[in-house]
Design a protein around this motif. Structure first.
Motif, PDB file in Angstrom:
ATOM      1  N   LYS A   1       0.811  -1.223   0.000  1.00 56.21           N
ATOM      2  CA  LYS A   1       0.000   0.000   0.000  1.00 56.21           C
ATOM      3  C   LYS A   1       0.841   1.270   0.000  1.00 56.21           C
ATOM      4  O   LYS A   1       0.279   2.379  -0.026  1.00 56.21           O
ATOM      5  CB  LYS A   1      -0.921  -0.005   1.223  1.00 56.21           C
ATOM      6  CG  LYS A   1      -1.915  -1.167   1.220  1.00 56.21           C
ATOM      7  CD  LYS A   1      -2.801  -1.138   2.456  1.00 56.21           C
ATOM      8  CE  LYS A   1      -3.785  -2.299   2.441  1.00 56.21           C
ATOM      9  NZ  LYS A   1      -4.647  -2.307   3.664  1.00 56.21           N
ATOM     10  N   ASP A   2       2.153   1.150   0.031  1.00 57.85           N
ATOM     11  CA  ASP A   2       3.019   2.326   0.090  1.00 57.85           C
ATOM     12  C   ASP A   2       3.385   2.789  -1.319  1.00 57.85           C
ATOM     13  O   ASP A   2       4.544   2.750  -1.738  1.00 57.85           O
ATOM     14  CB  ASP A   2       4.283   2.021   0.901  1.00 57.85           C
ATOM     15  CG  ASP A   2       3.970   1.750   2.358  1.00 57.85           C
ATOM     16  OD1 ASP A   2       3.239   2.560   2.971  1.00 57.85           O
ATOM     17  OD2 ASP A   2       4.433   0.726   2.881  1.00 57.85           O
ATOM     18  N   ASN A   3       2.376   3.202  -2.085  1.00 62.18           N
ATOM     19  CA  ASN A   3       2.595   3.638  -3.453  1.00 62.18           C
ATOM     20  C   ASN A   3       1.516   4.654  -3.831  1.00 62.18           C
ATOM     21  O   ASN A   3       0.495   4.781  -3.142  1.00 62.18           O
ATOM     22  CB  ASN A   3       2.602   2.451  -4.414  1.00 62.18           C
ATOM     23  CG  ASN A   3       1.387   1.546  -4.219  1.00 62.18           C
ATOM     24  OD1 ASN A   3       0.284   1.873  -4.654  1.00 62.18           O
ATOM     25  ND2 ASN A   3       1.589   0.407  -3.562  1.00 62.18           N
ATOM     26  N   PHE A   4       1.763   5.356  -4.959  1.00 66.58           N
ATOM     27  CA  PHE A   4       0.874   6.422  -5.385  1.00 66.58           C
ATOM     28  C   PHE A   4       0.518   6.243  -6.856  1.00 66.58           C
ATOM     29  O   PHE A   4       1.020   5.326  -7.527  1.00 66.58           O
ATOM     30  CB  PHE A   4       1.530   7.782  -5.128  1.00 66.58           C
ATOM     31  CG  PHE A   4       1.814   8.027  -3.669  1.00 66.58           C
ATOM     32  CD1 PHE A   4       0.836   8.555  -2.843  1.00 66.58           C
ATOM     33  CD2 PHE A   4       3.046   7.673  -3.115  1.00 66.58           C
ATOM     34  CE1 PHE A   4       1.075   8.753  -1.488  1.00 66.58           C
ATOM     35  CE2 PHE A   4       3.288   7.876  -1.763  1.00 66.58           C
ATOM     36  CZ  PHE A   4       2.291   8.415  -0.954  1.00 66.58           C
ATOM     37  N   GLN A   5      -0.338   7.128  -7.369  1.00 70.54           N
ATOM     38  CA  GLN A   5      -0.862   6.950  -8.711  1.00 70.54           C
ATOM     39  C   GLN A   5       0.241   6.869  -9.760  1.00 70.54           C
ATOM     40  O   GLN A   5       0.185   6.046 -10.678  1.00 70.54           O
ATOM     41  CB  GLN A   5      -1.820   8.094  -9.051  1.00 70.54           C
ATOM     42  CG  GLN A   5      -2.420   8.004 -10.451  1.00 70.54           C
ATOM     43  CD  GLN A   5      -3.123   6.688 -10.723  1.00 70.54           C
ATOM     44  OE1 GLN A   5      -3.809   6.162  -9.850  1.00 70.54           O
ATOM     45  NE2 GLN A   5      -2.936   6.142 -11.917  1.00 70.54           N
ATOM     46  N   ALA A   6       1.264   7.705  -9.643  1.00 67.19           N
ATOM     47  CA  ALA A   6       2.353   7.665 -10.616  1.00 67.19           C
ATOM     48  C   ALA A   6       3.068   6.317 -10.592  1.00 67.19           C
ATOM     49  O   ALA A   6       3.473   5.799 -11.646  1.00 67.19           O
ATOM     50  CB  ALA A   6       3.347   8.790 -10.330  1.00 67.19           C
ATOM     51  N   ASP A   7       3.215   5.745  -9.412  1.00 72.36           N
ATOM     52  CA  ASP A   7       3.868   4.443  -9.281  1.00 72.36           C
ATOM     53  C   ASP A   7       3.001   3.347  -9.908  1.00 72.36           C
ATOM     54  O   ASP A   7       3.497   2.466 -10.619  1.00 72.36           O
ATOM     55  CB  ASP A   7       4.109   4.120  -7.806  1.00 72.36           C
ATOM     56  CG  ASP A   7       4.763   5.264  -7.069  1.00 72.36           C
ATOM     57  OD1 ASP A   7       5.786   5.772  -7.558  1.00 72.36           O
ATOM     58  OD2 ASP A   7       4.245   5.649  -5.999  1.00 72.36           O
ATOM     59  N   ARG A   8       1.700   3.425  -9.624  1.00 76.94           N
ATOM     60  CA  ARG A   8       0.794   2.395 -10.147  1.00 76.94           C
ATOM     61  C   ARG A   8       0.695   2.462 -11.665  1.00 76.94           C
ATOM     62  O   ARG A   8       0.616   1.428 -12.344  1.00 76.94           O
ATOM     63  CB  ARG A   8      -0.588   2.531  -9.494  1.00 76.94           C
ATOM     64  CG  ARG A   8      -0.550   2.248  -7.994  1.00 76.94           C
ATOM     65  CD  ARG A   8      -1.933   2.174  -7.398  1.00 76.94           C
ATOM     66  NE  ARG A   8      -2.563   3.473  -7.248  1.00 76.94           N
ATOM     67  CZ  ARG A   8      -2.443   4.254  -6.182  1.00 76.94           C
ATOM     68  NH1 ARG A   8      -1.677   3.872  -5.162  1.00 76.94           N
ATOM     69  NH2 ARG A   8      -3.070   5.421  -6.125  1.00 76.94           N
ATOM     70  N   ALA A   9       0.707   3.678 -12.214  1.00 75.38           N
ATOM     71  CA  ALA A   9       0.653   3.827 -13.665  1.00 75.38           C
ATOM     72  C   ALA A   9       1.890   3.217 -14.325  1.00 75.38           C
ATOM     73  O   ALA A   9       1.788   2.503 -15.330  1.00 75.38           O
ATOM     74  CB  ALA A   9       0.525   5.302 -14.037  1.00 75.38           C
ATOM     75  N   ALA A  10       3.060   3.481 -13.751  1.00 69.79           N
ATOM     76  CA  ALA A  10       4.292   2.902 -14.298  1.00 69.79           C
ATOM     77  C   ALA A  10       4.289   1.386 -14.142  1.00 69.79           C
ATOM     78  O   ALA A  10       4.667   0.650 -15.058  1.00 69.79           O
ATOM     79  CB  ALA A  10       5.504   3.501 -13.594  1.00 69.79           C
ATOM     80  N   GLY A  11       3.840   0.911 -12.969  1.00 69.11           N
ATOM     81  CA  GLY A  11       3.772  -0.529 -12.740  1.00 69.11           C
ATOM     82  C   GLY A  11       2.822  -1.219 -13.694  1.00 69.11           C
ATOM     83  O   GLY A  11       3.115  -2.293 -14.228  1.00 69.11           O
ATOM     84  N   ASP A  12       1.677  -0.590 -13.955  1.00 67.38           N
ATOM     85  CA  ASP A  12       0.692  -1.185 -14.862  1.00 67.38           C
ATOM     86  C   ASP A  12       1.199  -1.217 -16.297  1.00 67.38           C
ATOM     87  O   ASP A  12       0.877  -2.133 -17.059  1.00 67.38           O
ATOM     88  CB  ASP A  12      -0.617  -0.394 -14.797  1.00 67.38           C
ATOM     89  CG  ASP A  12      -1.386  -0.622 -13.504  1.00 67.38           C
ATOM     90  OD1 ASP A  12      -1.097  -1.634 -12.818  1.00 67.38           O
ATOM     91  OD2 ASP A  12      -2.263   0.200 -13.177  1.00 67.38           O
ATOM     92  N   ALA A  13       1.998  -0.223 -16.674  1.00 69.08           N
ATOM     93  CA  ALA A  13       2.557  -0.214 -18.030  1.00 69.08           C
ATOM     94  C   ALA A  13       3.439  -1.434 -18.267  1.00 69.08           C
ATOM     95  O   ALA A  13       3.447  -2.019 -19.356  1.00 69.08           O
ATOM     96  CB  ALA A  13       3.356   1.075 -18.257  1.00 69.08           C
ATOM     97  N   VAL A  14       4.167  -1.830 -17.230  1.00 67.82           N
ATOM     98  CA  VAL A  14       5.000  -3.032 -17.333  1.00 67.82           C
ATOM     99  C   VAL A  14       4.123  -4.284 -17.351  1.00 67.82           C
ATOM    100  O   VAL A  14       4.321  -5.186 -18.164  1.00 67.82           O
ATOM    101  CB  VAL A  14       6.001  -3.096 -16.166  1.00 67.82           C
ATOM    102  CG1 VAL A  14       6.825  -4.374 -16.249  1.00 67.82           C
ATOM    103  CG2 VAL A  14       6.915  -1.880 -16.173  1.00 67.82           C
ATOM    104  N   VAL A  15       3.137  -4.320 -16.462  1.00 68.93           N
ATOM    105  CA  VAL A  15       2.263  -5.498 -16.357  1.00 68.93           C
ATOM    106  C   VAL A  15       1.559  -5.785 -17.676  1.00 68.93           C
ATOM    107  O   VAL A  15       1.340  -6.954 -18.041  1.00 68.93           O
ATOM    108  CB  VAL A  15       1.234  -5.299 -15.221  1.00 68.93           C
ATOM    109  CG1 VAL A  15       0.159  -6.383 -15.260  1.00 68.93           C
ATOM    110  CG2 VAL A  15       1.942  -5.306 -13.868  1.00 68.93           C
ATOM    111  N   GLN A  16       1.214  -4.748 -18.433  1.00 66.60           N
ATOM    112  CA  GLN A  16       0.497  -4.943 -19.689  1.00 66.60           C
ATOM    113  C   GLN A  16       1.292  -5.770 -20.689  1.00 66.60           C
ATOM    114  O   GLN A  16       0.718  -6.507 -21.483  1.00 66.60           O
ATOM    115  CB  GLN A  16       0.136  -3.586 -20.291  1.00 66.60           C
ATOM    116  CG  GLN A  16      -0.989  -2.881 -19.552  1.00 66.60           C
ATOM    117  CD  GLN A  16      -1.268  -1.495 -20.099  1.00 66.60           C
ATOM    118  OE1 GLN A  16      -0.691  -1.080 -21.121  1.00 66.60           O
ATOM    119  NE2 GLN A  16      -2.149  -0.748 -19.444  1.00 66.60           N
ATOM    120  N   VAL A  17       2.605  -5.636 -20.663  1.00 67.08           N
ATOM    121  CA  VAL A  17       3.432  -6.398 -21.612  1.00 67.08           C
ATOM    122  C   VAL A  17       4.160  -7.553 -20.935  1.00 67.08           C
ATOM    123  O   VAL A  17       4.602  -8.487 -21.605  1.00 67.08           O
ATOM    124  CB  VAL A  17       4.452  -5.482 -22.319  1.00 67.08           C
ATOM    125  CG1 VAL A  17       3.738  -4.415 -23.116  1.00 67.08           C
ATOM    126  CG2 VAL A  17       5.422  -4.859 -21.331  1.00 67.08           C
TER     127      VAL A  17
END
Length: 265
Positions: free
Chosen positions: A30-46
């Protein structure tokens, strides 16, 4: 008196992807923010396997520390590049096996330091846990500060857990590892794992991380990682996917991350 944690907190940027927070997100923290989640999701997509890699990296740490404390008799741990505290941190695993264990965590991230002061505390009365605020490019500083807690005339487990990809020059990586291992006693162990360029999908994931504003992470081949263990004696099974190192399930899923444990003669 100025609160040092307030000064550190002032350095944090919540609108910029942050390596430790992205990893925390992949691990379900839970120690993350929107910018972190957006970057993380970009990786998860591929490369959806990145979440599995994050979780399995912690399982690798747990197995390694238990092995070192229970079977190799190690009572001192130098965890360089700690990251944000999460479940089953090094000191918790080590002190569960050997309550007298001493652990020094090292990181140069102000957010990690704030969390570490609050959460990385002893889990046994006999042991000792400390934190050094330093960059792994400063091994001499790390060793000098860690010597306030650790006895370098006795064996130490030196741990670089998924952090060396932030240094783009492999020769520098090997130099850092070598300088630390040259300073520890015979019988010490090196633990190192890192992401590997073993599938096209993980390479694309690393590219997406950089494109999304995350700190670029250099993936290397298993052979390149093996060079970090030069002069040391590998513990069986040698350099292997982290899911397969001393795994209970011999058919554990292969993953694009290799690690090993090696002893200094």
């Amino acid at each position: 008196m100025v609160d040092p944690d307030s000064e550190l907190a002032a350095q944090l940027r919540f609108d910029v992807p942050h390596a430790a927070r992205i990893w925390n997100y992949w691990m379900g923290g839970k120690d993350n923010f929107q910018a972190d989640r957006a970057a993380g999701d970009a990786v998860v997509q591929v490369y959806p396997e990145i979440a599995l890699m994050a979780l399995e990296s912690r399982q690798f740490l747990i197995r390694v520390v238990r092995f070192l404390a229970a079977e190799a008799g190690i009572r001192q741990f130098l965890d360089i590049g700690t990251g944000l505290p999460t479940m089953q941190n090094t000191h918790e695993v080590a002190q569960q096996v050997a309550p007298e264990s001493r652990i020094v965590y090292v990181d140069n991230d102000p957010m990690v330091l704030v969390h570490a002061r609050a959460l990385l505390t002893n889990s046994s009365a006999e042991g000792q846990t400390d934190y050094v605020h330093a960059d792994y490019h400063e091994p001499e500083l790390i060793l000098a500060e860690a010597a306030k807690t650790l006895d370098f005339s006795e064996p130490v487990a030196v741990m670089f857990m998924g952090v060396m990809g932030y240094e783009p020059d492999l020769d520098v990586v090997r130099s850092i590892v070598g300088r630390v291992m040259d300073s520890v006693a015979p019988g010490s162990h090196l633990v190192l794992w890192d992401g590997t360029d073993t599938t096209p999908a993980v390479v694309e994931g690393a590219n997406k991380l950089a494109e999304s504003g995350g700190v670029p992470y250099i993936l290397r081949s298993p052979d390149q990682l093996a060079g970090c263990f030069e002069g040391l004696t590998m513990v069986d099974p040698g350099l292997a996917p982290i899911t397969q190192w001393h795994a209970e399930d011999p058919a554990a899923e292969h993953i694009d991350a290799y690690g090993a444990v090696a002893r200094k003669p």
